[in-house]
Design an enzyme around this catalytic site. Structure first.
Site, PDB file in Angstrom:
ATOM      1  CE  LYS A 206      -2.028   2.848   2.904  1.00  0.00           C
ATOM      2  NZ  LYS A 206      -2.077   4.077   2.085  1.00  0.00           N
ATOM      3  N   GLY A 258       7.177   4.769   7.999  1.00  0.00           N
ATOM      4  CA  GLY A 258       6.345   5.968   8.121  1.00  0.00           C
ATOM      5  C   GLY A 258       6.537   6.604   9.475  1.00  0.00           C
ATOM      6  CB  SER A 259       4.451   8.991  11.333  1.00  0.00           C
ATOM      7  OG  SER A 259       3.250   8.257  11.420  1.00  0.00           O
ATOM      8  CB  THR A 260       7.303   7.560  15.710  1.00  0.00           C
ATOM      9  OG1 THR A 260       8.624   7.570  15.153  1.00  0.00           O
ATOM     10  CG2 THR A 260       7.344   6.874  17.056  1.00  0.00           C
ATOM     11  CB  ALA A 261       1.966   8.740  15.463  1.00  0.00           C
ATOM     12  N   GLY A 263       3.453   3.772  13.396  1.00  0.00           N
ATOM     13  CA  GLY A 263       4.233   2.575  13.711  1.00  0.00           C
ATOM     14  C   GLY A 263       3.825   1.993  15.061  1.00  0.00           C
ATOM     15  CD  GLU A 280      13.060   3.655   7.919  1.00  0.00           C
ATOM     16  OE1 GLU A 280      13.014   4.619   8.719  1.00  0.00           O
ATOM     17  OE2 GLU A 280      13.020   3.773   6.690  1.00  0.00           O
ATOM     18  CD  GLU A 411      10.693  12.242  11.156  1.00  0.00           C
ATOM     19  OE1 GLU A 411       9.549  11.807  11.364  1.00  0.00           O
ATOM     20  OE2 GLU A 411      11.586  11.580  10.600  1.00  0.00           O
TER      21      GLU A 411
HETATM   22  P1  NDP Z   1       2.075   8.191   8.035  1.00  0.00           P
HETATM   23  O1  NDP Z   1       2.865   7.352   8.969  1.00  0.00           O
HETATM   24  O2  NDP Z   1       0.678   8.530   8.418  1.00  0.00           O
HETATM   25  O3  NDP Z   1       2.013   7.512   6.590  1.00  0.00           O
HETATM   26  C1  NDP Z   1       2.869   6.496   6.137  1.00  0.00           C
HETATM   27  C2  NDP Z   1       2.064   5.375   5.483  1.00  0.00           C
HETATM   28  O4  NDP Z   1       1.204   4.769   6.451  1.00  0.00           O
HETATM   29  C3  NDP Z   1       1.140   5.842   4.363  1.00  0.00           C
HETATM   30  O5  NDP Z   1       1.012   4.810   3.402  1.00  0.00           O
HETATM   31  C4  NDP Z   1      -0.170   6.014   5.092  1.00  0.00           C
HETATM   32  O6  NDP Z   1      -1.298   5.965   4.245  1.00  0.00           O
HETATM   33  C5  NDP Z   1      -0.143   4.819   6.013  1.00  0.00           C
HETATM   34  N1  NDP Z   1      -1.002   4.949   7.189  1.00  0.00           N
HETATM   35  C6  NDP Z   1      -1.525   6.069   7.731  1.00  0.00           C
HETATM   36  N2  NDP Z   1      -2.262   5.759   8.824  1.00  0.00           N
HETATM   37  C7  NDP Z   1      -2.201   4.414   8.954  1.00  0.00           C
HETATM   38  C8  NDP Z   1      -2.770   3.496   9.880  1.00  0.00           C
HETATM   39  N3  NDP Z   1      -3.536   3.906  10.886  1.00  0.00           N
HETATM   40  N4  NDP Z   1      -2.519   2.178   9.727  1.00  0.00           N
HETATM   41  C9  NDP Z   1      -1.742   1.739   8.711  1.00  0.00           C
HETATM   42  N5  NDP Z   1      -1.194   2.566   7.798  1.00  0.00           N
HETATM   43  C10 NDP Z   1      -1.409   3.893   7.924  1.00  0.00           C
HETATM   44  O7  NDP Z   1       2.873   9.512   7.783  1.00  0.00           O
HETATM   45  P2  NDP Z   1       2.273  10.927   7.317  1.00  0.00           P
HETATM   46  O8  NDP Z   1       2.088  10.859   5.881  1.00  0.00           O
HETATM   47  O9  NDP Z   1       1.052  11.297   8.105  1.00  0.00           O
HETATM   48  O10 NDP Z   1       3.415  11.912   7.769  1.00  0.00           O
HETATM   49  C11 NDP Z   1       3.397  12.439   9.111  1.00  0.00           C
HETATM   50  C12 NDP Z   1       4.779  12.587   9.653  1.00  0.00           C
HETATM   51  O11 NDP Z   1       5.383  11.315   9.748  1.00  0.00           O
HETATM   52  C13 NDP Z   1       5.726  13.379   8.767  1.00  0.00           C
HETATM   53  O12 NDP Z   1       5.593  14.736   8.989  1.00  0.00           O
HETATM   54  C14 NDP Z   1       7.049  12.845   9.169  1.00  0.00           C
HETATM   55  O13 NDP Z   1       7.515  13.507  10.322  1.00  0.00           O
HETATM   56  C15 NDP Z   1       6.755  11.400   9.509  1.00  0.00           C
HETATM   57  N6  NDP Z   1       7.086  10.486   8.398  1.00  0.00           N
HETATM   58  C16 NDP Z   1       8.190   9.727   8.533  1.00  0.00           C
HETATM   59  C17 NDP Z   1       8.568   8.897   7.507  1.00  0.00           C
HETATM   60  C18 NDP Z   1       9.785   8.053   7.601  1.00  0.00           C
HETATM   61  O14 NDP Z   1      10.258   7.549   6.594  1.00  0.00           O
HETATM   62  N7  NDP Z   1      10.312   7.843   8.776  1.00  0.00           N
HETATM   63  C19 NDP Z   1       7.825   8.809   6.261  1.00  0.00           C
HETATM   64  C20 NDP Z   1       6.626   9.603   6.240  1.00  0.00           C
HETATM   65  C21 NDP Z   1       6.299  10.411   7.286  1.00  0.00           C
HETATM   66  P3  NDP Z   1      -1.938   7.341   3.682  1.00  0.00           P
HETATM   67  O15 NDP Z   1      -0.898   7.988   2.867  1.00  0.00           O
HETATM   68  O16 NDP Z   1      -3.080   6.850   2.897  1.00  0.00           O
HETATM   69  O17 NDP Z   1      -2.317   8.146   4.890  1.00  0.00           O
END
Ligand code: NDP
Length: 508
Positions: A206, A258-261, A263, A280, A411
């Site tokens: 996804k 993706g984000s720590t929240a 994760g 990660e 971050e």
């Molecule tokens: P998210 O963690 O929300 O998004 C990353 C992925 O997870 C996307 O595919 C997203 O889908 C998906 N996702 C979102 N919510 C859920 C959930 N509840 N369960 C499973 N999958 C989910 O990051 P954001 O895009 O909201 O970015 C927010 C902050 O996170 C950034 O400002 C940055 O600080 C951090 N970030 C860190 C990253 C890293 O590589 N460490 C990468 C991206 C963000 P969808 O796009 O459809 O919401």
């Protein structure tokens, strides 16, 4: 598409011999990459079983170009029923074909994918830049070649798993659910899909909702490579669909970046299940410059560390620690170099800093920068003109930052650097480790012994010495603390997709 860009008024670096504050005497002519060789369809369905199919019930959402705010296409919005369909298709492909193929055969498919990606690299680079906002020179020279390199690298392991893990009986895990972010859409796809397939798993990926296009272009490559249907499936939809996917009872392995929240939410949702999980997550890397470091080289590393990909990098060197004795000369050079960065049209081959990926992310960067000003740090931004449309933000640095400021703790995921100072290596370590994250760090010094001392003391998964943001498929990548767990890349990246029970046992 044209973006208006006024001639830069950047001051020339002192080394150019111009008077103090002198303006750069020339300007790059625009060099936009053409887009007429790519086709973006009006609408994309979900990619399940090697077919593009509408979601059920049919629903779509818009995808835009963050540099122009213009719509690019619409993509299918998956439902829970679609998740079930994708998992069932991946399970069937796993049981009937992919897990039964010898490693030598899986390797051939992976090599084929890697070669097609190379052949179509220009197409991938343009699509990635139009959808993510990153400069074309980065998608062309970093994202796409590295993505292909991951397929080449893991193709090489597919028939050597028994040798990679002596005394073990490596077996695939089954169906892998992979959720990836928007900052490196194609590269994260490659990090996840290449090792999974090499080990004999099938996948459902996804992508982030803002950046699905390179994944759907990759779906074309999957068909071109004649991969058996159902081995790679790609579904788009909001975060809740990501959660449905990772929680699905017939998924055996989950990989999330993706984000720590989010994760943490996934970690909680999967606790007690037998799913293998790698996370990660975010970072707040320390980039540490000692007084014996070659300063001009360090300046380039600092710039690459935080302004590469607009700073939307989990391992970005967002906290710069400078030894006090070189603080002033380094800061002068850094400010002068910032003034030479070209911000604007990501499709222009001269652009150094492109567009922030979304309006939401831009608002987050603006809010954190405002907090830095309000908490008393001093802001510096070069005097550069931003395009009138699109989500752009000036390269920014803060001095007078204290450890407790939000800009030193959170971050930002944008082109914003916090500069702090230190006197001794011990103080540098203490400050560098004063963060909930532990993904990466950098050290700049001529002394090899000091490099080893720092690497041993810093809680970071990756530490670069006299360089920054270097990636290689053979090298593991991952974090400590709130930056997640598990490693991607190298042998470690294979282990995450295998049952490594001892030889002769019945496995997990
Ligand atoms: P998210 O963690 O929300 O998004 C990353 C992925 O997870 C996307 O595919 C997203 O889908 C998906 N996702 C979102 N919510 C859920 C959930 N509840 N369960 C499973 N999958 C989910 O990051 P954001 O895009 O909201 O970015 C927010 C902050 O996170 C950034 O400002 C940055 O600080 C951090 N970030 C860190 C990253 C890293 O590589 N460490 C990468 C991206 C963000 P969808 O796009 O459809 O919401």
């Amino acid at each position: 598409m044209t973006l208006t860009k006024k001639p830069s008024a950047s001051p020339a670096p002192a080394s150019w011999g111009l008077a103090a504050g002198g303006k750069v005497p020339w300007e790059y002519a625009a060099a936009p990459e053409t887009t007429d060789h790519i086709t973006i369809r009006r609408e994309y369905g979900l990619f399940i079983g090697n077919e593009f199919t509408p979601s059920r019930p049919k629903a779509t959402f818009e995808v835009i170009n963050p540099a122009t705010e213009e719509p690019l296409t619409r993509v299918a919005k998956a439902s829970r029923a679609d998740v079930n369909r994708a998992v069932a298709t991946a399970r069937r492909a796993y049981s009937t074909t992919w897990s039964r193929l010898p490693g030598t055969e899986r390797a051939k498919y992976l090599y084929r994918i890697a070669r097609i990606m190379q052949e179509r690299s220009r197409e991938f680079a343009v699509v990635e830049t139009m959808n993510s906002g990153k400069p074309i020179k980065e998608s062309r020279d970093v994202d796409v070649p590295l993505a292909a390199a991951h397929f080449f690298y893991y193709a090489g392991w597919a028939d050597k798993l028994d040798y990679a893990f002596p005394g073990r009986q490596p077996r695939p895990l089954g169906v892998a659910a992979q959720v990836i972010p928007w900052n490196f859409p194609l590269l994260m796809l490659a990090w996840k899909i290449a090792p999974a397939l090499a080990c004999g798993n099938t996948v459902i990926l996804k992508p982030a909702s803002t950046t699905p296009l390179s994944a759907y272009l990759f779906a074309d490559v999957v068909r071109q490579a004649e991969l058996p249907p159902g081995v790679v499936n790609i579904i788009t939809g909001p975060g809740e669909i990501g959660m449905e996917l990772v929680k699905h009872p017939d998924v055996n392995k989950v990989a999330f970046t993706g984000s720590t929240a989010v994760g943490k939410m996934i970690g909680r949702a999967l606790a007690g299940s037998r799913k293998k999980l790698t996370l990660e997550l975010g970072g707040k890397a320390a980039n540490i410059v000692f007084d014996d470091a070659p300063l001009d080289q360090a300046i380039e590393g600092i710039i690459n560390g935080i302004y590469f990909n607009q700073g939307e990098v989990c391992c970005a060197g967002s906290r710069l620690f400078v030894q006090e004795s070189v603080y002033e000369p380094l800061l002068d050079k850094l400010k002068a170099r910032l003034g030479t960065l070209r911000v604007g049209d990501p499709l222009d081959k001269n652009t150094d800093v492109g567009a922030i990926n979304s309006a939401g992310q831009l608002a987050k960067v603006q809010e954190l920068v405002q907090s830095g000003i309000e908490e008393g740090a001093e802001i510096f931004q070069p005097d550069c003109e931003l395009p009138t449309r699109g989500y752009f933000f000036r390269p920014t640095l803060f001095t007078g930052v204290s450890q407790s400021h939000r800009i030193a703790q959170e971050e930002i995921f944008g082109p914003v650097l916090s500069v702090l100072t230190f006197r001794t290596p011990e103080e540098a370590v203490e400050k560098a480790n004063n963060t909930p994250y532990g993904l990466s760090a950098g050290v700049w010094t001529e002394k090899g012994s000091l490099i080893f001392k720092m690497i041993a003391a810093m809680r970071a998964g990756v530490v670069w010495a006299n360089t920054f943001n270097r990636f290689d498929p053979t090298s593991p990548f991952g974090g400590y603390k709130e930056s997640g767990y598990g490693r991607e890349g190298g042998l470690h990246g294979l282990a995450a997709y295998l049952d490594l029970s001892p030889a002769g046992s019945n496995g997990r």
